[in-house]
Design an enzyme around this catalytic site. Structure first.
Site, PDB file in Angstrom:
ATOM      1  N   THR A  34       0.821  -1.219   0.000  1.00  0.00           N
ATOM      2  CA  THR A  34       0.000   0.000   0.000  1.00  0.00           C
ATOM      3  C   THR A  34       0.849   1.260   0.000  1.00  0.00           C
ATOM      4  O   THR A  34       0.479   2.271  -0.590  1.00  0.00           O
ATOM      5  CB  THR A  34      -0.931  -0.024   1.233  1.00  0.00           C
ATOM      6  OG1 THR A  34      -1.804  -1.138   1.100  1.00  0.00           O
ATOM      7  CG2 THR A  34      -1.756   1.239   1.343  1.00  0.00           C
ATOM      8  N   THR A  77       1.485  -4.283   4.229  1.00  0.00           N
ATOM      9  CA  THR A  77       1.348  -4.543   5.665  1.00  0.00           C
ATOM     10  C   THR A  77       0.697  -5.886   5.986  1.00  0.00           C
ATOM     11  O   THR A  77       0.842  -6.382   7.103  1.00  0.00           O
ATOM     12  CB  THR A  77       0.509  -3.430   6.325  1.00  0.00           C
ATOM     13  OG1 THR A  77      -0.732  -3.315   5.630  1.00  0.00           O
ATOM     14  CG2 THR A  77       1.234  -2.104   6.306  1.00  0.00           C
ATOM     15  N   ASP A  78      -0.007  -6.470   4.999  1.00  0.00           N
ATOM     16  CA  ASP A  78      -0.823  -7.648   5.341  1.00  0.00           C
ATOM     17  C   ASP A  78       0.010  -8.824   5.847  1.00  0.00           C
ATOM     18  O   ASP A  78      -0.412  -9.536   6.760  1.00  0.00           O
ATOM     19  CB  ASP A  78      -1.663  -8.079   4.129  1.00  0.00           C
ATOM     20  CG  ASP A  78      -2.766  -7.071   3.824  1.00  0.00           C
ATOM     21  OD1 ASP A  78      -3.058  -6.224   4.689  1.00  0.00           O
ATOM     22  OD2 ASP A  78      -3.329  -7.127   2.721  1.00  0.00           O
TER      23      ASP A  78
HETATM   24  N1  GLU Z   1      -2.147  -3.959   2.238  1.00  0.00           N
HETATM   25  C1  GLU Z   1      -1.750  -4.678   1.044  1.00  0.00           C
HETATM   26  C2  GLU Z   1      -0.464  -5.428   1.294  1.00  0.00           C
HETATM   27  O1  GLU Z   1      -0.202  -5.886   2.358  1.00  0.00           O
HETATM   28  C3  GLU Z   1      -1.519  -3.788  -0.085  1.00  0.00           C
HETATM   29  C4  GLU Z   1      -2.241  -4.129  -1.279  1.00  0.00           C
HETATM   30  C5  GLU Z   1      -1.540  -3.665  -2.531  1.00  0.00           C
HETATM   31  O2  GLU Z   1      -0.359  -3.330  -2.512  1.00  0.00           O
HETATM   32  O3  GLU Z   1      -2.182  -3.710  -3.565  1.00  0.00           O
HETATM   33  O4  GLU Z   1       0.335  -5.596   0.443  1.00  0.00           O
END
Ligand code: GLU
Length: 377
Positions: free
Chosen positions: A60, A131-132
């Protein structure tokens, strides 16, 4: 698999920096004078300027709807980083963290190991991540990168086009932490929302908020305040340079699956994991390690078939005590196969226990030895 590399040298500023530079070259007598110079000089600890490399993987923090930002575009958002370090950039990947694979992890650990051994002048690395799954990546690197220098993992909860984008502030904080001598020997740390977390403890504890990350009841390692970085503690378990894990020649890791216990759970999925060729199983059990009776039977069965099972807690905090056997061996038999093989995940979360078990299985399949690793790391 680094895609590009670029070095940006920001101009230094202020009396303190000028003094630091002079201090390095002037004869000793001038050094004595500078040692009595203003507090700003003293605060800078007469330290040569730091060099920090930002290695980007996506997430993100970079996810602009017009196109994902590169490592270089990200650092352009934080020119103030130049007050703390010479900042270099490198694009490793540009993916959501949920798309990262174990093969990416292996390549990343090898890349960082090569970087630290080739670049004696490098003070630290800032790794940008979605972050996930950030906490898993941070813990993997915590166990596999052989350095005492700083490795700071950073992300953002809001994308670059959102009001209140937290990526720039977090990235600036991460560069400050990576450049700070106090960050050495603390293993991989995660910097978000003004806080410094240990890779072993940190977790994403909320799906949406800016303050999504915490370290449970263990608390933060430190904070990043406007005037300075403040550390409160050090990680107590082994990490980075002092681990026994070497991924230099690995192109895959053993297969470890993760399952949960819940009311009425059958042991079928544990048996299915064995039938599908898993090398290890992590169970996020209830309380301090409870499973349903059928899961407990399935665990004993797969252990007897040579699979290592690690029991963690689904509660989000606390330890699972080591229990070498659920039931005593049949009378008159030593039953060495099962002994010690049901491994306690200690206070690791289930996802991090999976990371450690994958690495442990590159060394041994012995349950007692793997229990030692869970107690040590
Ligand atoms: N929060 C998501 C992650 O952990 C981001 C999603 C994205 O980059 O499209 O990567």
């Amino acid at each position: 698999m680094p895609m590009a590399s670029r070095r940006i040298r920001y101009s230094s500023c202020g009396l303190a920096r000028t003094a630091i530079r002079l201090r390095r070259w002037l004869p000793a007598a001038a050094g004595v004078w500078l040692a009595t110079a203003p507090a700003a000089v003293e605060a800078a600890q007469f330290r040569p300027r730091a060099t920090v490399r930002v290695v980007a993987t996506g997430g993100t923090i970079a996810n602009h709807p017009d196109g994902r930002l590169t490592a270089h575009e990200l650092t352009d958002l934080v020119p103030a980083a130049g007050r703390y370090a010479d900042v270099e950039t490198e694009q490793f990947a540009n993916l959501p963290s949920s798309s990262l694979t174990v093969e990416h992890w292996l390549a990343l650990a090898r890349r960082l190991n090569r970087l630290f051994s080739a670049r004696r002048d490098l003070d630290g690395v800032v790794l940008t991540s979605g972050t996930d799954t950030l906490e898993e990546t941070a813990y993997f690197l915590h166990l596999t990168v052989k350095t005492d220098r700083s490795i700071v993992v950073v992300g953002a909860m809001r994308p670059p086009n959102a009001p209140g984008y937290d990526g720039a502030a977090n990235l600036l904080d991460a560069v400050r932490v990576a450049a700070a001598p106090a960050s050495r020997n603390r293993g991989v740390v995660v910097v978000v929302n003004g806080e410094i977390h240990a890779a072993r403890d940190v977790r994403k504890a909320h799906a949406q908020r800016l303050d999504s990350f915490d370290s449970g009841r263990n608390g933060v390692l430190g904070v990043v305040d406007a005037d300075r970085i403040e550390y409160y503690r050090r990680p107590t378990r082994r990490h980075t340079r002092r681990t026994e894990f070497d991924v230099a020649r690995l192109d895959r890791l053993p297969r470890v699956v993760l399952l949960t216990s819940y009311v009425g759970a059958s042991g079928d999925l544990i048996r299915a994991a064995r039938d599908l060729g898993a090398d290890g199983v992590v169970v996020a059990a209830a309380g301090a390690g409870a499973t349903t009776p059928d899961q407990a039977d399935a665990i004993d069965e797969v252990i007897a078939d040579g699979i290592v099972v690690v029991i963690t807690t689904r509660t989000g905090g606390g330890r699972v005590p080591a229990r070498l056997r659920r039931v005593p061996p049949p009378a008159g038999t030593a039953d060495p196969r099962g002994a010690g093989r049901r491994v306690s995940g200690e206070s690791l979360s289930a996802v991090k226990a999976r990371v450690l078990l994958m690495l442990a299985l590159t060394r041994t399949r012995d349950g007692a030895e793997i229990q030692r690793m869970f107690t040590m790391y």
